[in-house]
Design a protein around this motif. Structure first.
Motif, PDB file in Angstrom:
ATOM      1  N   GLU A 144      65.816  -1.354  15.572  1.00 45.42           N
ATOM      2  CA  GLU A 144      65.044  -0.451  16.426  1.00 45.42           C
ATOM      3  C   GLU A 144      63.949   0.288  15.651  1.00 45.42           C
ATOM      4  OE1 GLU A 144      65.466  -0.148  19.665  1.00 45.42           O
ATOM      5  OE2 GLU A 144      67.394  -1.132  19.988  1.00 45.42           O
ATOM      6  N   ALA A 168      61.590   4.914  29.942  1.00 46.64           N
ATOM      7  CA  ALA A 168      62.478   4.739  28.790  1.00 46.64           C
ATOM      8  C   ALA A 168      62.287   5.842  27.754  1.00 46.64           C
ATOM      9  CB  ALA A 168      62.261   3.371  28.155  1.00 46.64           C
ATOM     10  N   SER A 169      61.083   6.387  27.670  1.00 49.36           N
ATOM     11  CA  SER A 169      60.829   7.496  26.750  1.00 49.36           C
ATOM     12  C   SER A 169      61.468   8.791  27.225  1.00 49.36           C
ATOM     13  CB  SER A 169      59.320   7.720  26.606  1.00 49.36           C
ATOM     14  OG  SER A 169      58.668   6.560  26.140  1.00 49.36           O
ATOM     15  N   LEU A 172      71.827   6.182  21.787  1.00 49.86           N
ATOM     16  CA  LEU A 172      70.827   6.314  22.849  1.00 49.86           C
ATOM     17  C   LEU A 172      69.702   7.244  22.412  1.00 49.86           C
ATOM     18  CD1 LEU A 172      69.912   5.683  25.746  1.00 49.86           C
ATOM     19  CD2 LEU A 172      71.146   7.728  26.469  1.00 49.86           C
ATOM     20  N   ARG A 173      70.059   8.337  21.769  1.00 50.05           N
ATOM     21  CA  ARG A 173      69.037   9.285  21.331  1.00 50.05           C
ATOM     22  C   ARG A 173      68.129   8.657  20.262  1.00 50.05           C
ATOM     23  NH1 ARG A 173      72.740  14.878  21.167  1.00 50.05           N
ATOM     24  NH2 ARG A 173      72.833  15.096  23.451  1.00 50.05           N
ATOM     25  N   ALA A 186      65.604  11.510  33.339  1.00 53.69           N
ATOM     26  CA  ALA A 186      66.487  11.605  32.178  1.00 53.69           C
ATOM     27  C   ALA A 186      67.908  11.243  32.599  1.00 53.69           C
ATOM     28  CB  ALA A 186      66.445  13.018  31.600  1.00 53.69           C
ATOM     29  N   VAL A 206      55.700  11.995  26.473  1.00 57.87           N
ATOM     30  CA  VAL A 206      56.533  11.037  27.208  1.00 57.87           C
ATOM     31  C   VAL A 206      55.640  10.324  28.222  1.00 57.87           C
ATOM     32  CG1 VAL A 206      58.486  10.769  28.780  1.00 57.87           C
ATOM     33  CG2 VAL A 206      58.606  12.431  26.909  1.00 57.87           C
ATOM     34  N   THR A 231      65.874   6.018  21.885  1.00 56.79           N
ATOM     35  CA  THR A 231      64.912   6.653  22.783  1.00 56.79           C
ATOM     36  C   THR A 231      63.807   7.342  21.995  1.00 56.79           C
ATOM     37  OG1 THR A 231      66.589   7.007  24.492  1.00 56.79           O
ATOM     38  CG2 THR A 231      64.617   8.373  24.616  1.00 56.79           C
ATOM     39  N   TRP A 283      61.505   4.601  20.739  1.00 56.62           N
ATOM     40  CA  TRP A 283      60.731   4.016  21.840  1.00 56.62           C
ATOM     41  C   TRP A 283      59.640   4.986  22.300  1.00 56.62           C
ATOM     42  CZ3 TRP A 283      60.561  -0.663  24.344  1.00 56.62           C
ATOM     43  CH2 TRP A 283      59.810  -0.694  25.533  1.00 56.62           C
ATOM     44  N   ARG A 284      60.020   6.248  22.488  1.00 60.36           N
ATOM     45  CA  ARG A 284      59.053   7.270  22.916  1.00 60.36           C
ATOM     46  C   ARG A 284      57.891   7.359  21.925  1.00 60.36           C
ATOM     47  NH1 ARG A 284      60.744  13.636  23.905  1.00 60.36           N
ATOM     48  NH2 ARG A 284      58.692  14.583  23.580  1.00 60.36           N
ATOM     49  N   TYR A 308      64.570   9.080  28.647  1.00 61.71           N
ATOM     50  CA  TYR A 308      66.023   9.007  28.789  1.00 61.71           C
ATOM     51  C   TYR A 308      66.746  10.255  28.301  1.00 61.71           C
ATOM     52  CZ  TYR A 308      65.922   3.974  29.855  1.00 61.71           C
ATOM     53  OH  TYR A 308      65.719   2.739  30.417  1.00 61.71           O
ATOM     54  N   CYS A 309      66.235  10.886  27.242  1.00 59.90           N
ATOM     55  CA  CYS A 309      66.956  12.016  26.637  1.00 59.90           C
ATOM     56  C   CYS A 309      66.242  13.348  26.815  1.00 59.90           C
ATOM     57  CB  CYS A 309      67.214  11.740  25.164  1.00 59.90           C
ATOM     58  SG  CYS A 309      68.267  10.292  24.885  1.00 59.90           S
TER      59      CYS A 309
END
Length: 256
Positions: free
Chosen positions: A44, A140-141, A196-197, A229, A136, A200, A203-204, A143-144
């Protein structure tokens, strides 16, 4: 009730407890899970040679971590080191990074934090060096959530206890942070949440860099981010397992 892509929280809860007919993963030791986390995150963008460390606090208070000498891309379960809460190696001939103090201080200061991840990722590292927080731009950016602290008092590497403690204090109760001119820091209650964090954040950062170098766009406002989110306490259903299976297909020896 919050909606996520047309699916409400109750639906996410139901899916998270119904994995389907087959086990999503074989039974894994805690060391195997940490090794898998390293392999998953390197794909990632959390990949800076042998830099970076993950700690996972166990129920008995001991802490699992990756050894200093071994790159995340080659780790297996047998390489994972067990530490006592003070950082003393219990069961390995490998060394641990001198910067482990940051993790130990975070675990001591935050009873809610059982996983700490630090590295110098590709995309979030760019924003850390620019000392800017990536907007953001897509689902997907988001999510958190929105908040992303920037710790901008770089005083050196984290071998120094006062420097690492100042980072702990700056993080406060946040779930992640950019470390100016350094890298990124992510914490979580368990491996699934921390994963996940971490993905994310990267990705963000990647999407924001692509959008802004491509001419710019309109970021989602905070209210829109909060709508999409992920509210589910277990994170995005099945994504940790899917990425773990991907690594196991490539190298089944990870869990040895």
């Amino acid at each position: 009730m919050k909606k996520y892509d047309g699916v409400n929280k109750a639906m996410l809860d139901r899916f998270a407890t119904r994995p389907g007919r087959k086990p999503l993963l074989p039974e894994l030791s805690e060391k195997a899970q940490v090794a898998l986390m390293c392999r998953m995150l390197i794909k990632e963008g959390w990949d800076e040679h042998i830099a970076g460390h993950i700690t996972y606090r166990l129920a008995n208070g001991n802490i699992l971590t990756n050894p200093w000498e071994v790159a995340w891309s080659e780790l297996t379960a047998s390489d994972i080191v067990t530490l006592d809460p003070k950082g003393k190696v219990i069961d390995s001939d490998w060394n641990v990074t001198p910067a482990i103090g940051l993790h130990l201080q975070l675990h001591a200061a935050r009873p809610d934090v059982h996983v700490v991840i630090h590295n110098h990722p590709h995309w979030s590292g760019i924003w850390a060096c620019m000392q800017k927080v990536p907007p953001v731009y897509d689902q997907a950016s988001a999510y958190c959530g929105v908040d992303l602290p920037l710790y901008n008092e770089y005083e050196g590497t984290f071998e120094d206890e006062s420097t690492s403690m100042s980072a702990v204090e700056a993080l406060g109760d946040a779930k992640w942070a950019l470390l100016a001119n350094h890298g990124s820091l992510v914490v979580g209650k368990d491996l699934r949440q921390a994963h996940l964090r971490a993905i994310t954040l990267e990705w963000r950062s990647k999407r924001a860099y692509q959008v802004e170098t491509g001419g710019g766009g309109t970021p989602l406002n905070d209210a829109e981010v909060e709508k999409v989110a992920i509210a589910d306490k277990n994170g995005f259903p099945f994504i940790w397992e899917a990425m773990a299976r991907k690594e196991l297909r490539l190298d089944p020896s990870i869990i040895d």
